[in-house]
Structures are given as structure tokens and as C-alpha cells.
Motif scaffolding. Structure first.
Motif, mmCIF file in Angstrom:
data_model
loop_
_atom_site.group_PDB
_atom_site.id
_atom_site.type_symbol
_atom_site.label_atom_id
_atom_site.label_comp_id
_atom_site.label_asym_id
_atom_site.label_seq_id
_atom_site.Cartn_x
_atom_site.Cartn_y
_atom_site.Cartn_z
ATOM 1 N N THR A 131 -30.057 24.953 54.904
ATOM 2 C CA THR A 131 -28.847 25.497 54.295
ATOM 3 C C THR A 131 -29.159 26.293 53.027
ATOM 4 O O THR A 131 -28.563 27.339 52.778
ATOM 5 C CB THR A 131 -27.855 24.359 53.960
ATOM 6 O OG1 THR A 131 -27.449 23.749 55.184
ATOM 7 C CG2 THR A 131 -26.630 24.876 53.234
ATOM 8 N N LEU A 132 -30.084 25.801 52.243
ATOM 9 C CA LEU A 132 -30.403 26.442 50.966
ATOM 10 C C LEU A 132 -31.353 27.630 51.114
ATOM 11 O O LEU A 132 -31.601 28.338 50.119
ATOM 12 C CB LEU A 132 -30.966 25.412 49.982
ATOM 13 C CG LEU A 132 -29.963 24.333 49.572
ATOM 14 C CD1 LEU A 132 -30.667 23.233 48.779
ATOM 15 C CD2 LEU A 132 -28.824 24.938 48.798
ATOM 16 N N ALA A 185 -19.710 17.264 57.197
ATOM 17 C CA ALA A 185 -20.378 16.790 55.981
ATOM 18 C C ALA A 185 -19.441 15.905 55.166
ATOM 19 O O ALA A 185 -19.887 14.950 54.519
ATOM 20 C CB ALA A 185 -20.862 17.978 55.150
ATOM 21 N N ASN A 222 -28.349 10.967 49.819
ATOM 22 C CA ASN A 222 -27.483 11.565 50.840
ATOM 23 C C ASN A 222 -26.203 12.116 50.223
ATOM 24 O O ASN A 222 -25.770 13.221 50.550
ATOM 25 C CB ASN A 222 -27.128 10.532 51.918
ATOM 26 C CG ASN A 222 -28.293 10.191 52.802
ATOM 27 O OD1 ASN A 222 -29.327 10.845 52.776
ATOM 28 N ND2 ASN A 222 -28.140 9.138 53.588
ATOM 29 N N LEU A 259 -27.096 15.362 48.306
ATOM 30 C CA LEU A 259 -27.409 16.462 49.222
ATOM 31 C C LEU A 259 -26.159 16.964 49.933
ATOM 32 O O LEU A 259 -25.966 18.177 50.101
ATOM 33 C CB LEU A 259 -28.452 16.016 50.247
ATOM 34 C CG LEU A 259 -29.871 15.809 49.734
ATOM 35 C CD1 LEU A 259 -30.747 15.181 50.823
ATOM 36 C CD2 LEU A 259 -30.471 17.119 49.255
ATOM 37 N N LEU A 260 -25.298 16.044 50.350
ATOM 38 C CA LEU A 260 -24.077 16.446 51.040
ATOM 39 C C LEU A 260 -23.137 17.207 50.121
ATOM 40 O O LEU A 260 -22.498 18.180 50.544
ATOM 41 C CB LEU A 260 -23.392 15.221 51.645
ATOM 42 C CG LEU A 260 -24.099 14.642 52.875
ATOM 43 C CD1 LEU A 260 -23.612 13.235 53.163
ATOM 44 C CD2 LEU A 260 -23.915 15.547 54.086
ATOM 45 N N ILE A 263 -30.504 14.753 56.912
ATOM 46 C CA ILE A 263 -29.699 15.508 55.950
ATOM 47 C C ILE A 263 -30.609 16.383 55.086
ATOM 48 O O ILE A 263 -30.260 17.513 54.738
ATOM 49 C CB ILE A 263 -28.839 14.559 55.092
ATOM 50 C CG1 ILE A 263 -27.757 13.915 55.958
ATOM 51 C CG2 ILE A 263 -28.203 15.294 53.920
ATOM 52 C CD1 ILE A 263 -26.988 12.806 55.270
ATOM 53 N N ALA A 289 -30.223 20.265 54.629
ATOM 54 C CA ALA A 289 -30.053 20.840 53.281
ATOM 55 C C ALA A 289 -31.094 21.910 53.017
ATOM 56 O O ALA A 289 -30.788 22.969 52.443
ATOM 57 C CB ALA A 289 -30.147 19.735 52.228
ATOM 58 N N TYR A 290 -32.328 21.670 53.434
ATOM 59 C CA TYR A 290 -33.387 22.660 53.244
ATOM 60 C C TYR A 290 -33.033 23.966 53.952
ATOM 61 O O TYR A 290 -33.134 25.052 53.372
ATOM 62 C CB TYR A 290 -34.719 22.110 53.775
ATOM 63 C CG TYR A 290 -35.838 23.113 53.714
ATOM 64 C CD1 TYR A 290 -36.480 23.389 52.510
ATOM 65 C CD2 TYR A 290 -36.235 23.798 54.858
ATOM 66 C CE1 TYR A 290 -37.498 24.319 52.452
ATOM 67 C CE2 TYR A 290 -37.244 24.735 54.795
ATOM 68 C CZ TYR A 290 -37.872 24.993 53.609
ATOM 69 O OH TYR A 290 -38.880 25.932 53.547
ATOM 70 N N MET A 312 -24.523 20.717 49.915
ATOM 71 C CA MET A 312 -24.272 21.479 51.147
ATOM 72 C C MET A 312 -22.801 21.839 51.303
ATOM 73 O O MET A 312 -22.477 22.953 51.717
ATOM 74 C CB MET A 312 -24.760 20.698 52.366
ATOM 75 C CG MET A 312 -26.262 20.646 52.461
ATOM 76 S SD MET A 312 -26.895 20.005 54.016
ATOM 77 C CE MET A 312 -26.116 18.413 54.127
#
Length: 93
Positions: free
Chosen positions: A91-92, A45, A15, A18-19, A84, A88-89, A22
Motif C-alpha cells: 500500500t505504501l 480494514a 496491527n 498498520l491498519l 497486514i 501495508a508495504y 492503511m
């Protein structure tokens, strides 16, 4: 119980990573666009990052806890990782 605590540690660590990714993406987007929603996403976030950092510290310095408490914490941490991860997926993309 150690395996459950290890799973919670891994989830909290993931987490945090990933945060951070992001927040970096959203910070770059905010510099370009200046959208209030993007800024709110960064703040949100940041709070989640702080929560996971505290959880990770706690998992490595945990006092003796009942097994059911560790199990519930692990489940919540893994559910948070799933949420999350999806964010994230997206977001990317």
C-alpha cells in the motif's frame, strides 16, 4: 505464558497502527478516485481494526487461560501481523 501474551499484545498493537495507516492512505485515494475496490478495502480494514482493538483489550484484561489457548492466539495474531505488514508495504509503495 506471560511472554506469549506479551507477543500477542505487541502484534495486535502493531496491527492497529498498520491498519490506521492503511485506512488513511486508502481514504485519500478514495477521495481522488472513488473506486469501489478502494472503499471495500477501507471497510475490510475497518473490520480488521475492530477485531484487533477487541483482541488488544482482551489481551490486557484476559482471564486465566490455558497455556495452549494463549499460544494459539499468539500464533494467529503474529500470522495476521505478517499478512497486514505485507499489505501495508504494498500500500505504501
Amino acid at each position: 505464558m506471560s511472554l506469549m501474551l506479551d507477543a500477542a499484545r505487541v502484534a495486535a498493537g502493531l496491527n492497529v497502527l498498520l491498519l490506521l495507516v492503511m485506512i488513511g492512505v486508502w481514504a485519500n485515494t478514495y477521495r481522488e478516485v472513488r473506486a469501489p475496490f478502494t472503499l471495500a478495502s477501507i471497510v475490510f480494514a475497518g473490520f480488521l481494526l475492530a477485531e484487533n482493538a477487541v483482541a488488544l483489550y482482551f489481551y490486557f484484561n484476559a482471564p486465566a487461560m490455558p497455556t495452549v489457548a494463549v499460544q494459539v492466539m499468539m500464533i494467529l495474531q503474529i500470522l495476521e501481523t505478517a499478512g497486514i505488514g505485507v499489505l501495508a508495504y504494498v500500500t505504501l509503495q
